[in-house]
Design a protein around this motif. Sequence first.
Motif, PDB file in Angstrom:
ATOM      1  N   SER A  84       0.817  -1.214   0.000  1.00 25.90           N
ATOM      2  CA  SER A  84       0.000   0.000   0.000  1.00 25.90           C
ATOM      3  C   SER A  84       0.851   1.265   0.000  1.00 25.90           C
ATOM      4  O   SER A  84       0.320   2.361  -0.152  1.00 25.90           O
ATOM      5  CB  SER A  84      -0.920   0.005   1.213  1.00 25.90           C
ATOM      6  OG  SER A  84      -0.178   0.185   2.403  1.00 25.90           O
ATOM      7  N   GLY A  85       2.144   1.119   0.206  1.00 26.71           N
ATOM      8  CA  GLY A  85       3.027   2.285   0.237  1.00 26.71           C
ATOM      9  C   GLY A  85       3.084   2.981   1.584  1.00 26.71           C
ATOM     10  O   GLY A  85       3.714   4.018   1.712  1.00 26.71           O
ATOM     11  N   GLN A  86       2.418   2.450   2.582  1.00 25.21           N
ATOM     12  CA  GLN A  86       2.424   3.041   3.920  1.00 25.21           C
ATOM     13  C   GLN A  86       2.872   1.982   4.921  1.00 25.21           C
ATOM     14  O   GLN A  86       2.062   1.351   5.596  1.00 25.21           O
ATOM     15  CB  GLN A  86       1.039   3.565   4.285  1.00 25.21           C
ATOM     16  CG  GLN A  86       0.576   4.673   3.375  1.00 25.21           C
ATOM     17  CD  GLN A  86      -0.824   5.144   3.727  1.00 25.21           C
ATOM     18  OE1 GLN A  86      -1.601   4.417   4.318  1.00 25.21           O
ATOM     19  NE2 GLN A  86      -1.120   6.369   3.357  1.00 25.21           N
ATOM     20  N   ALA A  87       4.174   1.798   5.005  1.00 26.97           N
ATOM     21  CA  ALA A  87       4.735   0.725   5.836  1.00 26.97           C
ATOM     22  C   ALA A  87       4.409   0.924   7.309  1.00 26.97           C
ATOM     23  O   ALA A  87       4.563   2.011   7.855  1.00 26.97           O
ATOM     24  CB  ALA A  87       6.239   0.652   5.642  1.00 26.97           C
ATOM     25  N   LEU A  88       3.931  -0.143   7.923  1.00 27.45           N
ATOM     26  CA  LEU A  88       3.697  -0.166   9.365  1.00 27.45           C
ATOM     27  C   LEU A  88       5.019  -0.306  10.108  1.00 27.45           C
ATOM     28  O   LEU A  88       5.972  -0.880   9.589  1.00 27.45           O
ATOM     29  CB  LEU A  88       2.831  -1.365   9.745  1.00 27.45           C
ATOM     30  CG  LEU A  88       1.366  -1.363   9.370  1.00 27.45           C
ATOM     31  CD1 LEU A  88       0.745  -2.726   9.690  1.00 27.45           C
ATOM     32  CD2 LEU A  88       0.624  -0.273  10.110  1.00 27.45           C
ATOM     33  N   SER A  89       5.045   0.158  11.319  1.00 24.90           N
ATOM     34  CA  SER A  89       6.181  -0.069  12.192  1.00 24.90           C
ATOM     35  C   SER A  89       5.995  -1.418  12.878  1.00 24.90           C
ATOM     36  O   SER A  89       4.888  -1.736  13.329  1.00 24.90           O
ATOM     37  CB  SER A  89       6.269   1.035  13.239  1.00 24.90           C
ATOM     38  OG  SER A  89       7.190   0.689  14.238  1.00 24.90           O
ATOM     39  N   LEU A  90       7.050  -2.192  12.961  1.00 24.22           N
ATOM     40  CA  LEU A  90       6.964  -3.469  13.672  1.00 24.22           C
ATOM     41  C   LEU A  90       6.572  -3.257  15.132  1.00 24.22           C
ATOM     42  O   LEU A  90       5.911  -4.106  15.729  1.00 24.22           O
ATOM     43  CB  LEU A  90       8.278  -4.227  13.576  1.00 24.22           C
ATOM     44  CG  LEU A  90       8.573  -4.898  12.240  1.00 24.22           C
ATOM     45  CD1 LEU A  90       9.969  -5.502  12.246  1.00 24.22           C
ATOM     46  CD2 LEU A  90       7.536  -5.956  11.911  1.00 24.22           C
ATOM     47  N   GLU A  91       6.958  -2.136  15.697  1.00 26.08           N
ATOM     48  CA  GLU A  91       6.613  -1.845  17.091  1.00 26.08           C
ATOM     49  C   GLU A  91       5.105  -1.843  17.312  1.00 26.08           C
ATOM     50  O   GLU A  91       4.629  -2.197  18.392  1.00 26.08           O
ATOM     51  CB  GLU A  91       7.179  -0.491  17.514  1.00 26.08           C
ATOM     52  CG  GLU A  91       8.685  -0.479  17.633  1.00 26.08           C
ATOM     53  CD  GLU A  91       9.204   0.900  18.008  1.00 26.08           C
ATOM     54  OE1 GLU A  91       8.560   1.587  18.828  1.00 26.08           O
ATOM     55  OE2 GLU A  91      10.246   1.273  17.476  1.00 26.08           O
ATOM     56  N   ASP A  92       4.346  -1.460  16.298  1.00 23.53           N
ATOM     57  CA  ASP A  92       2.889  -1.412  16.420  1.00 23.53           C
ATOM     58  C   ASP A  92       2.250  -2.792  16.454  1.00 23.53           C
ATOM     59  O   ASP A  92       1.068  -2.916  16.770  1.00 23.53           O
ATOM     60  CB  ASP A  92       2.288  -0.609  15.263  1.00 23.53           C
ATOM     61  CG  ASP A  92       2.714   0.844  15.287  1.00 23.53           C
ATOM     62  OD1 ASP A  92       3.016   1.369  16.376  1.00 23.53           O
ATOM     63  OD2 ASP A  92       2.748   1.468  14.209  1.00 23.53           O
ATOM     64  N   LEU A  93       3.000  -3.818  16.120  1.00 23.56           N
ATOM     65  CA  LEU A  93       2.464  -5.172  16.048  1.00 23.56           C
ATOM     66  C   LEU A  93       2.784  -6.011  17.282  1.00 23.56           C
ATOM     67  O   LEU A  93       2.278  -7.116  17.424  1.00 23.56           O
ATOM     68  CB  LEU A  93       3.008  -5.877  14.803  1.00 23.56           C
ATOM     69  CG  LEU A  93       2.744  -5.172  13.473  1.00 23.56           C
ATOM     70  CD1 LEU A  93       3.404  -5.941  12.345  1.00 23.56           C
ATOM     71  CD2 LEU A  93       1.264  -4.994  13.227  1.00 23.56           C
ATOM     72  N   VAL A  94       3.613  -5.502  18.170  1.00 24.14           N
ATOM     73  CA  VAL A  94       4.050  -6.252  19.348  1.00 24.14           C
ATOM     74  C   VAL A  94       2.902  -6.372  20.347  1.00 24.14           C
ATOM     75  O   VAL A  94       2.263  -5.380  20.699  1.00 24.14           O
ATOM     76  CB  VAL A  94       5.263  -5.579  20.018  1.00 24.14           C
ATOM     77  CG1 VAL A  94       5.654  -6.295  21.297  1.00 24.14           C
ATOM     78  CG2 VAL A  94       6.433  -5.529  19.051  1.00 24.14           C
ATOM     79  N   ILE A  95       2.655  -7.606  20.783  1.00 24.53           N
ATOM     80  CA  ILE A  95       1.668  -7.852  21.834  1.00 24.53           C
ATOM     81  C   ILE A  95       2.367  -8.542  23.005  1.00 24.53           C
ATOM     82  O   ILE A  95       3.427  -9.137  22.828  1.00 24.53           O
ATOM     83  CB  ILE A  95       0.486  -8.713  21.334  1.00 24.53           C
ATOM     84  CG1 ILE A  95       0.950 -10.131  20.965  1.00 24.53           C
ATOM     85  CG2 ILE A  95      -0.217  -8.043  20.169  1.00 24.53           C
ATOM     86  CD1 ILE A  95      -0.171 -11.142  20.883  1.00 24.53           C
ATOM     87  N   SER A  96       1.757  -8.466  24.160  1.00 20.29           N
ATOM     88  CA  SER A  96       2.280  -9.147  25.354  1.00 20.29           C
ATOM     89  C   SER A  96       1.247 -10.172  25.795  1.00 20.29           C
ATOM     90  O   SER A  96       0.238  -9.798  26.400  1.00 20.29           O
ATOM     91  CB  SER A  96       2.530  -8.144  26.477  1.00 20.29           C
ATOM     92  OG  SER A  96       3.556  -7.268  26.127  1.00 20.29           O
ATOM     93  N   PRO A  97       1.472 -11.450  25.487  1.00 22.48           N
ATOM     94  CA  PRO A  97       0.514 -12.481  25.876  1.00 22.48           C
ATOM     95  C   PRO A  97       0.354 -12.531  27.398  1.00 22.48           C
ATOM     96  O   PRO A  97       1.283 -12.876  28.113  1.00 22.48           O
ATOM     97  CB  PRO A  97       1.131 -13.774  25.338  1.00 22.48           C
ATOM     98  CG  PRO A  97       2.126 -13.339  24.309  1.00 22.48           C
ATOM     99  CD  PRO A  97       2.604 -11.995  24.749  1.00 22.48           C
ATOM    100  N   THR A  98      -0.823 -12.193  27.873  1.00 23.90           N
ATOM    101  CA  THR A  98      -1.027 -12.046  29.312  1.00 23.90           C
ATOM    102  C   THR A  98      -0.911 -13.360  30.071  1.00 23.90           C
ATOM    103  O   THR A  98      -0.355 -13.375  31.168  1.00 23.90           O
ATOM    104  CB  THR A  98      -2.392 -11.395  29.608  1.00 23.90           C
ATOM    105  OG1 THR A  98      -3.416 -12.130  28.936  1.00 23.90           O
ATOM    106  CG2 THR A  98      -2.422  -9.960  29.130  1.00 23.90           C
ATOM    107  N   ALA A  99      -1.419 -14.455  29.518  1.00 26.32           N
ATOM    108  CA  ALA A  99      -1.349 -15.734  30.237  1.00 26.32           C
ATOM    109  C   ALA A  99       0.095 -16.174  30.433  1.00 26.32           C
ATOM    110  O   ALA A  99       0.465 -16.644  31.510  1.00 26.32           O
ATOM    111  CB  ALA A  99      -2.136 -16.805  29.487  1.00 26.32           C
ATOM    112  N   ALA A 100       0.923 -16.007  29.417  1.00 26.02           N
ATOM    113  CA  ALA A 100       2.334 -16.386  29.538  1.00 26.02           C
ATOM    114  C   ALA A 100       3.056 -15.458  30.507  1.00 26.02           C
ATOM    115  O   ALA A 100       3.808 -15.914  31.374  1.00 26.02           O
ATOM    116  CB  ALA A 100       3.010 -16.344  28.168  1.00 26.02           C
TER     117      ALA A 100
END
Length: 110
Positions: free
Chosen positions: A73-89
Amino acid sequence: MLVVSVINYKGGVGKTTVTSNLATELAFRGQRVLAIDLDPQASLTFSLVRPEYWEAELSAGKTIKAWFDSFSSGQALSLEDLVISPTAANARIPDGSLDLIPSHLGLIKR
């Protein structure tokens, strides 16, 4: 910063199991760990988050596939925006932290 990669083209050799256990053990020992699931089967992702949560909260735009697609799309996302913290782990990790960039089943089409 230490980077550990688990890579093998052969299936069924334990890549996901090694990655999950290594990441969890390092986090348990107080390290900050980021696991990036690049496998289209998303087994590492589903070992850390429930499939229902993935479908409802992550599949539309919080996966590594969204990052790959963003270049088209020409609008690259930042990898930082995709990081999640699995709460159960993370609830079982006293000092460190385990974060994840989830995979997507749609990567199989790439």
